[in-house]
Design a protein around this motif. Structure first.
Motif, short mmCIF file in Angstrom:
data_model
loop_
_atom_site.label_atom_id
_atom_site.label_comp_id
_atom_site.label_asym_id
_atom_site.label_seq_id
_atom_site.Cartn_x
_atom_site.Cartn_y
_atom_site.Cartn_z
N GLU A 80 0.84 -1.21 0.00
CA GLU A 80 0.00 0.00 0.00
C GLU A 80 0.87 1.26 0.00
O GLU A 80 0.50 2.27 -0.60
CB GLU A 80 -0.93 -0.01 1.20
CG GLU A 80 -2.02 -1.07 1.14
CD GLU A 80 -3.04 -0.84 0.03
OE1 GLU A 80 -3.01 0.25 -0.58
OE2 GLU A 80 -3.86 -1.74 -0.22
N TYR A 90 -2.10 -1.68 -8.63
CA TYR A 90 -2.89 -2.88 -8.38
C TYR A 90 -2.98 -3.76 -9.63
O TYR A 90 -3.12 -4.97 -9.53
CB TYR A 90 -4.30 -2.52 -7.93
CG TYR A 90 -4.43 -2.09 -6.50
CD1 TYR A 90 -3.71 -2.73 -5.50
CD2 TYR A 90 -5.29 -1.06 -6.13
CE1 TYR A 90 -3.84 -2.34 -4.17
CE2 TYR A 90 -5.43 -0.68 -4.81
CZ TYR A 90 -4.70 -1.32 -3.83
OH TYR A 90 -4.83 -0.94 -2.53
N ALA A 190 -4.87 4.75 2.05
CA ALA A 190 -4.33 3.38 2.16
C ALA A 190 -4.97 2.64 3.32
O ALA A 190 -5.29 1.45 3.22
CB ALA A 190 -2.81 3.43 2.33
N ARG A 193 -8.32 1.38 2.31
CA ARG A 193 -8.22 0.21 1.42
C ARG A 193 -7.88 -1.05 2.21
O ARG A 193 -8.44 -2.13 1.97
CB ARG A 193 -7.16 0.46 0.34
CG ARG A 193 -7.49 1.59 -0.63
CD ARG A 193 -6.57 1.57 -1.84
NE ARG A 193 -5.16 1.74 -1.51
CZ ARG A 193 -4.52 2.90 -1.51
NH1 ARG A 193 -5.18 4.03 -1.79
NH2 ARG A 193 -3.22 2.97 -1.24
N MET A 194 -6.95 -0.93 3.14
CA MET A 194 -6.56 -2.08 3.95
C MET A 194 -7.71 -2.56 4.83
O MET A 194 -7.95 -3.76 4.97
CB MET A 194 -5.33 -1.74 4.80
CG MET A 194 -4.04 -1.69 4.00
SD MET A 194 -2.56 -1.46 5.04
CE MET A 194 -2.54 0.31 5.17
#
Length: 547
Positions: A80, A90, A190, A193-194
């Motif tokens: 990330e 990605y 990030a 997203r995680m």
């Protein structure tokens, strides 16, 4: 499993009571302390409110543990960071190499090409080892560890090579998830997203296992034989809570019981229902004859802060329901089962009486609490528990199979099967076949299979079959899982025996005596011993078992 269990709970285990009072941090400390003291192995615990300056509870939080699959969190953070910097996308691809494949927990074959996004999803949500190792090899452990140090997580170490260990403390994993909850790990984008990826976790038999339906948990599990972990963020009605549980030196069932209880206690400390419980349920799915009447003992522990009286106001009962693979309700407790008087942290054994379904297949049994009037307490925060069970055609015989301890590859040995008829066999004859699987004890995987015809049963009582076992073309020590079949159906329980498969036998007459006289004296040693076990792999290698 978690999705099934929670969907089940909301359908039937529904109460009408209002929200209970919040439990204090002192109550949480007492409850978790009791859970930890009863645990037979080593454990590191870290519990925190990400908005509070100090953790709510710690136990051996600075002791270093082998991280097992938690090391994949380090890979996730590093990728990330690269995505945020624009040096990795990605949509970039990786290829799974032969050295990335482990005996267990690798779900792609060598040569598989995946995008980085697909690899991350497999690595986190199903804890795939092949994608994790492919990323570890391509990114480089030095770079991953550099990112962890830059994020202030120096006590989180990803193995540098196959002779090194992936290690972490409960505190540093807690700091990782605290930064995530604060949206400060790498960046806000990030972190989001995680968190979204961790919330899609599919291995949910630990921290989330006893939480109410709909509870969101962003977490990652880890398994490596002697080590069983779970760590993440539990989103409670009062806000997120960081929960980290690292365990070692005990069996997986004990660790799963501790971690599921830990999740339930942290949730209960935020929203305490009128009564709450932890459950010790079967870890290995029980197997039952279709239509058979069963009495299954389970353990129920009062995990609340109030004692339960045996009768009257405040007394507690147990309810259950059984659903098939399509989540259709099959049966439920005809009446709530009274529980005995229990002080906080006190356990009791309760027997679930039920009839196994008539249709062969896999089912989910869910248990929960009800109040004195039979109202379910799941929706007001009371924990539920679930386990799977298998229903098979009624077994016809009990059997004991005997084989020589030492057999030889590609050669036949005498096979003796003594059997006794069970009532479902009736008085008519049945034609049986013995089926077997050779299991590598180092990996638990089946490496060969076969069958031996036995013949027709004789008489109503039982008898003995004599047949031949043809050893497979493998060498070493193996466990044989043996069942009797009639047609396609298993009609006996599984018997497991251990055998040694050596190389082919040789005899003096096999040699050309003129060209090569038979040697005198004792035969040379070696050549037929068991193959080396993969358990000799250094502990620092990426773990084979993966959740």
């Amino acid at each position: 499993m978690r999705g099934v269990a929670k969907a089940v709970a909301i359908c039937v285990l529904v109460g009408t009571l209002g929200q209970g009072a919040a439990s204090s941090t002192a109550d949480l400390v007492i409850q978790v302390d009791g859970l930890v003291k009863a645990f037979p192995g080593d454990t590191g615990i870290f519990i925190a409110d990400p908005l509070a300056p100090q953790p709510l509870y710690t136990h051996d939080a600075d002791v270093v543990f082998v991280a097992a699959s938690l090391y994949k969190l380090g890979i996730l953070a590093h990728i990330e960071r690269l995505v945020d910097a624009g040096t990795l996308r990605y949509s970039d691809t990786i290829e799974i190499q032969p050295e990335d494949i482990t005996d267990d927990g690798s779900y792609e074959i060598a040569g598989t090409v995946m995008t980085v996004d697909e690899a991350l999803e497999a690595m986190i949500t199903i804890s795939d080892n092949g994608t994790a190792l492919a990323l570890w090899h391509s990114l480089g452990p030095d770079n991953i560890n550099s990112t962890l140090r830059a994020l202030g997580l120096a006590d989180f170490h990803v193995a540098n090579d196959d002779n090194d260990d992936n290690t972490a403390t409960a505190r540093v994993i807690g700091q990782y998830f605290t930064l995530l909850a604060q949206r400060k790990l790498v960046s806000a984008a990030a972190s989001d997203r995680m968190l979204a990826r961790l919330e899609r976790q599919q291995v949910n038999d630990r921290l989330p296992a006893e939480l109410p339906a709909g509870t969101v948990v962003a977490h990652k599990t880890g398994n490596l034989g002697f080590a069983t972990h779970d760590a993440g963020i539990v989103y409670t009605p009062a806000g997120p809570r960081i929960v980290v549980g690292l365990t070692a030196n005990t069996d997986e069932e004990e660790a799963v019981h501790l971690l599921s209880g830990l999740g339930a206690l942290v949730y209960a400390a935020v929203l305490e229902p009128p009564a709450n419980a932890r459950y010790r349920l079967p870890v290995t799915p029980p197997s039952y004859d279709a239509g058979s009447v069963q009495a299954l003992p389970i353990q129920v522990t009062n995990s609340g802060t109030k004692a339960w009286p045996a009768t009257g106001v405040g007394s507690v009962k147990l309810i259950w329901e059984l659903r098939d693979a399509a989540k259709t309700l099959v049966s439920s407790s005809p009446a709530p089962i009274p529980l005995p008087a229990l002080a906080p942290a006190a356990p009791a054994t309760v027997t679930l009486g039920f009839t196994a379904p008539a249709v062969v297949g896999d089912y989910t049994m869910t248990v929960g609490l009800a109040d004195v009037n039979g109202n379910a307490l799941a929706t007001v925060g009371a924990a539920i528990g679930s386990f799977t069970l298998h229903v098979h055609v009624p077994y016809l015989v009990t059997s004991v199979t005997r084989l020589p301890v030492l057999v030889h590859r590609n050669e036949a040995s005498m096979l003796i099967v003594q059997y006794s008829n069970l009532p479902p066999a009736g008085t008519g004859p049945h034609s049986y076949t013995l089926s077997w699987h050779a299991i590598d004890p180092a990996t638990g995987k089946s490496v060969a299979s076969g069958s031996s015809p036995l013949g027709a049963s004789a008489g109503p009582g039982g008898g003995t079959f004599f047949s031949v076992f043809n050893a497979p073309a493998i060498r070493g020590t193996f466990k044989l899982a043996i069942e009797l079949h009639e047609g396609a159906n298993a009609v006996s329980d599984t018997q497991t025996i251990t055998i040694e498969i050596a190389g082919p036998r040789t005899y003096p007459d096999d040699r050309d005596s003129a060209a090569q006289p038979a040697p005198r004296g004792p035969a040379p040693s070696g050549g037929s011993g068991p193959r080396p076990s993969s358990s000799a792999t250094p502990r620092g290698r990426t773990p084979s078992p993966s959740p």
